[in-house]
Design an enzyme around this catalytic site. Structure first.
Site, PDB file in Angstrom:
ATOM      1  N   ASN A  56      -4.940   3.012  -3.230  1.00 51.23           N
ATOM      2  CA  ASN A  56      -4.368   2.442  -2.016  1.00 51.23           C
ATOM      3  C   ASN A  56      -2.972   1.892  -2.237  1.00 51.23           C
ATOM      4  OD1 ASN A  56      -4.568   1.858   0.680  1.00 51.23           O
ATOM      5  ND2 ASN A  56      -6.202   0.353   0.459  1.00 51.23           N
ATOM      6  N   THR A  61      -3.432  -3.499  -8.347  1.00 50.48           N
ATOM      7  CA  THR A  61      -3.473  -2.577  -9.483  1.00 50.48           C
ATOM      8  C   THR A  61      -2.663  -1.315  -9.204  1.00 50.48           C
ATOM      9  OG1 THR A  61      -5.627  -3.461 -10.094  1.00 50.48           O
ATOM     10  CG2 THR A  61      -4.992  -1.378 -11.105  1.00 50.48           C
ATOM     11  N   CYS A  62      -2.730  -0.807  -8.000  1.00 50.10           N
ATOM     12  CA  CYS A  62      -1.971   0.402  -7.643  1.00 50.10           C
ATOM     13  C   CYS A  62      -0.467   0.123  -7.679  1.00 50.10           C
ATOM     14  CB  CYS A  62      -2.387   0.914  -6.272  1.00 50.10           C
ATOM     15  SG  CYS A  62      -4.120   1.437  -6.214  1.00 50.10           S
ATOM     16  N   THR A  63      -0.073  -1.063  -7.243  1.00 54.43           N
ATOM     17  CA  THR A  63       1.337  -1.442  -7.291  1.00 54.43           C
ATOM     18  C   THR A  63       1.795  -1.564  -8.736  1.00 54.43           C
ATOM     19  OG1 THR A  63       1.191  -2.559  -5.157  1.00 54.43           O
ATOM     20  CG2 THR A  63       3.008  -3.209  -6.617  1.00 54.43           C
ATOM     21  N   SER A  66       2.156   2.007 -10.152  1.00 53.70           N
ATOM     22  CA  SER A  66       3.310   2.702  -9.576  1.00 53.70           C
ATOM     23  C   SER A  66       4.624   2.108 -10.078  1.00 53.70           C
ATOM     24  CB  SER A  66       3.248   2.652  -8.047  1.00 53.70           C
ATOM     25  OG  SER A  66       2.110   3.349  -7.595  1.00 53.70           O
TER      26      SER A  66
END
Length: 168
Positions: A56, A61-63, A66
């Site tokens: 998402n 965690t995704c941020t 990325s």
């Protein structure tokens, strides 16, 4: 006591893992990026691809993952890699995510799950004891001929670029 008896002899839960492995041909795909432009794997032949699937946009965690790839983007590019992120978020969400964190690479808006399903990264997950279906964080390193060189299933979001750069 009840917990121990109930779980005795059972294997601990493991998140779903893609059936794709190193040496397999990477599934071709055509999907829209954050700007509505069609991106196809066949159009990227001759380039090394880091295809990373994340659950998402704009979540902790995704941020982190990325931004780690963003911070190491020059090194990855110098090694010949194109970085492409994939999630089920729509184009608008991807545009906001890219703008907010100055991400220099393409994000695929796989709202219909065609790419996610082709790479077999949708499955059972567990987070904080809760089991559910979702996108399983996975990265595929694809060579210039469209073959999978490596599948990273245990992504370390704070050092993901190093996992790719230091691959064996």
């Amino acid at each position: 006591m009840f917990f121990e008896k109930r779980d005795r002899g059972k294997k601990p839960f493991q998140n779903h893992v893609s059936k794709l492995k190193a040496g397999d041909k990477a599934p071709d795909f055509s999907a829209k990026d954050q700007d509505g432009k069609i991106i196809s794997l066949k159009d990227l032949r001759g380039k090394k691809i880091i295809l990373y699937f994340y659950p998402n946009d704009d979540t902790p965690t995704c941020t982190t993952e990325s931004c780690n790839l963003r911070d190491n983007y020059a090194v990855l590019k110098k090694q010949g890699y194109e970085v492409i992120g994939v999630s089920a978020n729509d184009e608008r969400s991807h545009q906001k995510f890219i703008k907010k964190y100055a991400l220099p690479f393409t994000l695929i808006a796989d709202t219909d799950h065609k790419v996610i399903d082709a790479y077999d990264v949708w499955g059972k997950k567990q987070f904080m004891g809760v089991r559910f279906m979702g996108l399983v964080r996975t990265t595929f390193v694809i060579d210039e001929k469209g073959m999978i060189e490596e599948v990273i299933t245990k992504v370390k979001s704070k050092e993901h670029a190093q996992q790719i750069i230091n691959k064996k």
